[in-house]
Design an enzyme around this catalytic site. Structure first.
Site, short mmCIF file in Angstrom:
data_model
loop_
_atom_site.label_atom_id
_atom_site.label_comp_id
_atom_site.label_asym_id
_atom_site.label_seq_id
_atom_site.Cartn_x
_atom_site.Cartn_y
_atom_site.Cartn_z
N HIS A 75 0.85 -1.20 0.00
CA HIS A 75 0.00 0.00 0.00
C HIS A 75 0.89 1.26 0.00
O HIS A 75 0.72 2.16 -0.82
CB HIS A 75 -0.90 -0.04 1.24
CG HIS A 75 -1.69 1.20 1.51
ND1 HIS A 75 -3.06 1.25 1.42
CD2 HIS A 75 -1.30 2.45 1.90
CE1 HIS A 75 -3.47 2.47 1.73
NE2 HIS A 75 -2.43 3.22 2.03
N GLU A 76 1.89 1.27 0.90
CA GLU A 76 2.79 2.44 0.99
C GLU A 76 3.65 2.56 -0.27
O GLU A 76 3.94 3.66 -0.72
CB GLU A 76 3.68 2.35 2.23
CG GLU A 76 2.93 2.41 3.55
CD GLU A 76 2.07 3.65 3.71
OE1 GLU A 76 2.43 4.71 3.17
OE2 GLU A 76 1.01 3.55 4.37
N HIS A 79 1.84 4.52 -2.83
CA HIS A 79 1.99 5.97 -2.67
C HIS A 79 3.37 6.42 -3.17
O HIS A 79 3.49 7.40 -3.90
CB HIS A 79 1.92 6.37 -1.19
CG HIS A 79 0.56 6.24 -0.57
ND1 HIS A 79 -0.54 6.88 -1.06
CD2 HIS A 79 0.14 5.55 0.51
CE1 HIS A 79 -1.59 6.59 -0.30
NE2 HIS A 79 -1.21 5.78 0.66
ZN LIG Z 1 -2.17 5.21 2.43
#
Ligand SMILES: [Zn+2]
Length: 387
Positions: A75-76, A79
């Protein structure tokens, strides 16, 4: 968060670390998973997991917890990769008590940059959630049951992460998406951040209030947990807004405006004792540039004295003690004050030497920057008070 972190590896060229606080959440999650499955799993796989040995539950618990953190990492990474593609430097990704954080330097340059950066993480969680749920459901017949259960639970966890992150409270992903939409609509980053941060703080206080109700209602563990997340979100929302204020105040203000253009320098040949008596005590400074024949050759700070016994002060010279690697300590006069602040933070120093073509033209201190910042924030306080 607790100060100590360990570097694990690099993924796609991005350094991955874990904070000491992450071990707490790993242990808590493994413990709670091994000691009884949450009701969602029973709904997925009704009552089929009674006959396993105790250690099987532990292995499943640990596998789910580790798998969950691998998903948080992805998830990170979502980003981080989008941020990097938009030209923003990434310092790394750190796993900690409340999940993960991608440390991105600077703020997004436009509303659309921020939108794509913020939405990338939830998109990864959505894909992972759907993928794991699908694998668990279609593989039920073929896979050993414990594996199917772990996969199913990972799917649910990813969807929970998705839902939590999409709450429109800054600095959660949903709050950033909201800010980017405000920003796109109004063109005013400061106002948009203030609105998004306000909603974030509102949400944080609701969580804290709910935590207090839970705590006194007997469910004290969940109460404390909600309270902690609330406090964390409240601080993050406040800090996020302050950062935007600081950024806006310091952007496009060259360092030469704040520097002391006549810094006191020392020659490399004097003894340490002379330096302490004639410079440190006289001018009450801790950092002095060292100049020889008009050129900057080093920098000496009072930190160097810590390792030198007093008896040596008369025998050693400034040249023996000075720092020669000046790259982290020097800055050009046209550099943005914001970059100067970032450089000070990164290298943990409070003064930078301002140089041009190897010549010292001034010295800039954190105190000077902060004084200017204070003044500017005070003068511009009423600029857009009416939102
Ligand atoms: Zn996030």
């Amino acid at each position: 968060m607790f100060g100590s972190r360990w570097r694990l590896c690099h993924l796609l060229g991005i350094p991955i670390s874990v904070d000491a606080s992450w071990l707490i959440i790993l242990a808590l999650l493994t413990l709670s998973l091994s000691n009884g499955y949450p009701s969602t799993v029973h709904e997925f796989f009704p009552g089929t997991l009674h006959q396993l040995a105790a250690y099987d539950y532990w292995i499943m618990g640990l596998a789910t917890a580790l798998g969950f953190f691998a998903c948080i990492l992805l998830h990170e990474l979502g980003h981080a990769v989008v941020a990097r593609a938009q030209g923003m430097p990434i310092r790394g990704i750190t796993l900690f008590l409340f999940g993960g954080v991608a440390e991105i330097e600077g703020e997004p340059r436009s509303a659309s940059n921020e939108f794509f950066m913020a939405i990338a993480g939830p998109v990864v969680s959505l894909v992972l959630g759907v993928l794991f749920c699908a694998m668990a459901l279609t593989g039920r017949a073929a896979l050993p049951l414990p594996i199917a259960v772990v996969l199913g639970y990972l799917g649910v966890l990813n969807l929970v992460v998705l839902a939590f992150n999409l709450i429109p409270a800054f600095p959660l992903d949903g709050g950033r998406v909201l800010r980017s939409i405000f920003w796109g609509a109004t063109g005013n980053l400061k106002k948009s951040t203030r609105w998004a941060a306000f909603i974030g703080q509102l949400f944080a206080w609701l969580l804290i209030a709910r935590g207090i109700v839970f705590f006194f209602g007997g469910d004290w563990l969940n109460g404390i947990w909600m309270g902690l997340i609330g406090i964390f979100l409240n601080n993050a929302a406040k800090t996020g807004y302050q950062q935007v204020l600081i950024r806006q105040a310091l952007q496009n203000e060259p360092v030469r405006q704040f520097m002391n253009p006549e810094p006191i320098s020392v020659p490399p040949t004097i003894t340490v004792l002379q330096w302490v008596e004639d410079y440190v005590y006289r001018f009450h400074r801790k950092t002095f540039p060292v100049i020889a024949d008009g050129r900057l050759v080093g920098c000496i700070t009072t930190r160097a004295l810590a390792e030198l016994p007093r008896s040596e002060w008369e025998r050693r010279t400034v040249e023996d003690l000075m720092l020669r690697d000046l790259a982290p300590l020097t800055i050009a006069p046209d550099t943005d004050a914001l970059d100067a602040l970032t450089q000070m933070q990164r290298n943990q120093v409070s003064r930078l030497l301002v140089t041009q073509d190897g010549h010292l033209v001034g010295i800039v201190s954190l105190k000077d920057l902060l004084r200017f910042l204070n003044l500017k924030l005070e003068l511009h306080q009423n600029d857009d008070e009416r939102i």
